[in-house]
Design an enzyme around this catalytic site. Structure first.
Site: not given
Ligand SMILES: CSC[C@@H](O)[C@@H](O)C(=O)COP(=O)(O)O
Length: 367
Positions: A55, A244
């Site tokens: 995110a 996210d």
């Molecule tokens: C600090 S990042 C937190 C979230 O973005 C993380 O846990 C996540 O679910 C990322 O998903 P992604 O699909 O790899 O973007």
């Protein structure tokens, strides 16, 4: 953080001072390659194709995507078109929309000729702030780990389970869920991390394991289904994950499978913490299950796996029976009642409207 002894952030400006460099996360852990983005379209594609992901890093890349757009067409129409293009890349992480709103607010009142310079300055500021937020999350999360360490026999490792990748690769630096772990490790507290592989894209096996290994943090990759068993047998002291999008009431959207870990943690009395910077809070939402948009991704991510072959080539293989359909919801929502605490840059809040509003009266009140 460091790769082969060299300090990196996940996003930086090229030598020419305007193009934007990122680590190509689709190539990790087997190849370390960087990509240079020279247009808004390329920035949008890097987010959509998950060259960059996580995110906070999605937000940072979008901010630089706006800066690239302001070189191409700094008119109001150019700005709105860039915001629309970048805003349509991935639906769940609210940091994307937070970063785009912030860029718009900074630029809209300026004359077109001043916008490019201001946009680059704002994107750089946003990145520096992200690093500071993650460092503060690390410091607050460290107090939780230290508290658990104090209750364990001296020298015994604290076993921490994490899901997906919420480390420095998901942010500009440090990470959210992994920041407290890095700080505990650096402070000499013995930690061991259970890393959920995180099917279908395997961000745990590929990215979290790569990061932790690079920093020398002891860890073990487990299949996504192993966490409940480990918790039943007292082998998990705490869970920390990222998010996210978190609602004003403390419901947490994170990578698919997070909810099952929260259920297992609840059933076994294992503390379940979520680490997040305030730009991940969507103050306009109160019911995560009903209101947070969940990204549906290609079924190919379920039917196929990517990995290193015996001959050293990165290859894709099909693992699902030919002809079978596959579904791929990419995130799920963990209700606030299953969350022990939200580790933010301002401290640890109970996962509730009152808890968040007390830590962030300025932001909660403004929504
Ligand atoms: C600090 S990042 C937190 C979230 O973005 C993380 O846990 C996540 O679910 C990322 O998903 P992604 O699909 O790899 O973007």
């Amino acid at each position: 953080m460091k790769i082969n002894g060299q300090a990196y952030r996940t996003i930086w400006l090229a030598q020419d001072g305007w193009r934007v460099c990122v680590i190509d996360q689709t190539r990790l852990p087997f190849r370390f390659e960087t990509l240079t983005l020279g247009s808004t379209g390329q920035a949008a594609e890097a987010i959509r194709s998950m060259v960059v992901r996580g995110a906070p890093l999605i937000g940072a890349t979008a901010a630089y995507g706006v800066a690239l757009a302001m070189r191409e067409d700094p008119s109001d129409a150019g700005l709105e078109a860039a915001l629309a293009l970048l805003g349509a890349t991935r639906p769940t992480a609210v940091n994307l929309h937070w970063a785009l709103s912030r860029m718009r607010a900074r630029l809209i009142g300026l004359k077109a000729r001043s916008r490019a310079q201001a946009a680059y300055a704002e994107a750089a500021l946003l990145c520096d702030e992200d690093v500071a937020l993650c460092r503060a999350i690390g410091e607050h999360g460290l107090t939780v780990i230290s508290g658990i360490a104090a209750r364990k026999p001296a020298g015994e490792p604290i076993n921490i389970l994490t899901h997906c990748n919420a480390g420095w690769l998901a942010t500009v630096d440090w990470g959210t869920a992994l920041a407290p772990i890095y700080m505990a490790h650096d402070a000499g507290i013995p930690v061991h991390v259970w890393v959920d592989e995180t099917r279908p894209r395997n961000q745990g096996a590929a990215l979290t394991a790569y990061e932790l290994g690079g920093h020398g943090v002891p860890h073990t990759v487990i299949s996504d289904n192993a966490g409940g068993h480990l918790m039943q047998h007292g082998q998990v002291d705490m869970v920390i994950v990222g998010t996210d999008r978190t609602t004003a009431t403390g419901d947490v959207a994170n990578k698919i499978g997070t909810y099952l870990k929260a259920l297992a943690a609840h059933d076994n009395g294992v503390p379940f913490y979520v680490a997040l910077p305030s730009p991940t809070i969507d103050w306009s939402l109160r019911d995560g299950l009903r209101e947070i948009p969940i990204e549906e991704r290609s079924s190919r991510e379920v039917t196929h796996l990517s990995g290193l072959s015996e001959t050293g080539e990165v290859e894709q293989v099909r693992v699902v029976a030919p002809g079978s359909n596959a579904a791929n919801p990419a995130f799920d929502v963990t209700p606030a009642r299953l969350v022990t605490g939200l580790i933010t840059e301002r401290g640890i809040a109970p996962a509730s409207s009152e808890g968040l509003a007390k830590l962030f009266p300025d932001l909660a009140g403004a929504a």
